[in-house]
Design an enzyme around this catalytic site. Structure first.
Site, PDB file in Angstrom:
ATOM      1  N   GLY A  52       0.828  -1.198   0.000  1.00 43.71           N
ATOM      2  CA  GLY A  52       0.000   0.000   0.000  1.00 43.71           C
ATOM      3  C   GLY A  52       0.862   1.247   0.000  1.00 43.71           C
ATOM      4  CD  GLN A  72       3.699   5.630   2.736  1.00 43.72           C
ATOM      5  OE1 GLN A  72       2.675   5.125   2.289  1.00 43.72           O
ATOM      6  NE2 GLN A  72       4.745   4.905   3.078  1.00 43.72           N
ATOM      7  CG  HIS A  91       1.073   6.295   5.990  1.00 43.55           C
ATOM      8  ND1 HIS A  91       2.245   6.785   6.495  1.00 43.55           N
ATOM      9  CD2 HIS A  91       1.342   5.027   5.588  1.00 43.55           C
ATOM     10  CE1 HIS A  91       3.188   5.852   6.416  1.00 43.55           C
ATOM     11  NE2 HIS A  91       2.664   4.769   5.875  1.00 43.55           N
ATOM     12  CG  HIS A 115       0.430   0.706   7.108  1.00 49.33           C
ATOM     13  ND1 HIS A 115       1.464   0.199   7.868  1.00 49.33           N
ATOM     14  CD2 HIS A 115       0.987   1.631   6.282  1.00 49.33           C
ATOM     15  CE1 HIS A 115       2.593   0.813   7.520  1.00 49.33           C
ATOM     16  NE2 HIS A 115       2.329   1.669   6.551  1.00 49.33           N
ATOM     17  CD  GLU A 116      -0.715   2.400   2.959  1.00 58.17           C
ATOM     18  OE1 GLU A 116      -0.276   3.562   2.986  1.00 58.17           O
ATOM     19  OE2 GLU A 116       0.025   1.396   3.029  1.00 58.17           O
ATOM     20  CB  CYS A 133       6.176   1.607   6.856  1.00 57.66           C
ATOM     21  SG  CYS A 133       5.633   3.183   6.185  1.00 57.66           S
ATOM     22  CG  LEU A 134       6.812   0.992   0.592  1.00 58.62           C
ATOM     23  CD1 LEU A 134       6.085   1.412  -0.679  1.00 58.62           C
ATOM     24  CD2 LEU A 134       7.900  -0.017   0.270  1.00 58.62           C
TER      25      LEU A 134
HETATM   26 ZN    ZN Z   1       3.518   2.958   5.513  1.00 58.69          ZN
END
Ligand code: ZN
Length: 211
Positions: free
Chosen positions: A46, A51, A136, A132-133, A90-91
């Site tokens: 995701g 981000q 963010h 998770h998203e 997480c990226l």
């Molecule tokens: Zn993340």
């Protein structure tokens, strides 16, 4: 389409709250398409607009076994059921993974790129990714709800391709920043058990047993 730069912790934009999307135009569609391309290039499940430095309530998710990504505009989790402990990465925090509590099932209200109101019930990896998203979009990172401070690991991929979990203790901004610089590849994509939805991670079980 274009691959966008993924902002890395401790970039302050990751701590800001994104604003509601009100214009469902070609610019929004382009951003979503670029985010999908970026997520796929980084092997993520995701990606939230925050981000990539855009504070708009938009995210894309694509569990590994899905053909098509799901684009969620103005997502809002309207129901959460159950709790399960899952491993997460997480990226924006490359090279790390941690154990967090997530819901078993969620119900989410969102809009598509045309502004149409939709609802979705999700469980397993999809529910985890959406939680998770949407976090963010509220400036929340998974390290904010680790099940315990010591349940945060630096991952190291050996030359043989094995993933090692190195306990780090509490997340530390300076260490994360250094790690982000060191890492020139995305963290490995976790494998999930299709029936339980739990991550399959023999290394992590080793780490737990040693505690
Ligand atoms: Zn993340």
């Amino acid at each position: 389409m274009a691959i966008l730069e993924v902002r890395k912790f401790p970039d302050p934009i990751l701590r800001q709250r994104a604003v509601k999307v009100t214009r469902f135009d070609a610019k929004l569609a382009k951003l979503a398409a670029d985010m999908v391309e970026t997520m796929e290039a980084e092997r993520g499940v995701g990606l939230a607009a925050s981000q990539v430095g855009v504070l708009q309530r938009l995210c894309v998710v694509k569990p590994e076994d899905w053909e098509e990504p799901l684009v969620l505009v103005n997502p809002e989790i309207i129901r959460r059921e159950g709790q399960r402990e899952v491993e997460e990465g997480c990226l924006s925090l490359p090279g790390y993974r941690g154990m967090v509590n997530r819901s078993v099932r969620i119900r989410v209200r969102y809009q598509d790129l045309a502004g149409k109101q939709l609802r979705l019930k999700a469980d397993c990896v999809l529910a985890q990714a959406i939680e998770h998203e949407t976090d963010h979009l509220n400036g929340i990172l998974y390290i904010d709800h680790l099940v315990a401070h010591d349940q945060f690991f630096r991952i190291h991929v050996t030359e043989e391709g094995d993933v090692e979990y190195i306990p780090t203790g509490e997340p530390d901004a300076a260490e994360l920043e250094n790690a982000a610089r060191r890492m020139n590849h995305a963290p490995p994509v976790p494998q999930f058990d299709p029936t339980s939805g739990r991550p399959v991670s023999p290394r992590n079980e080793d780490a737990t047993a040693a505690d």
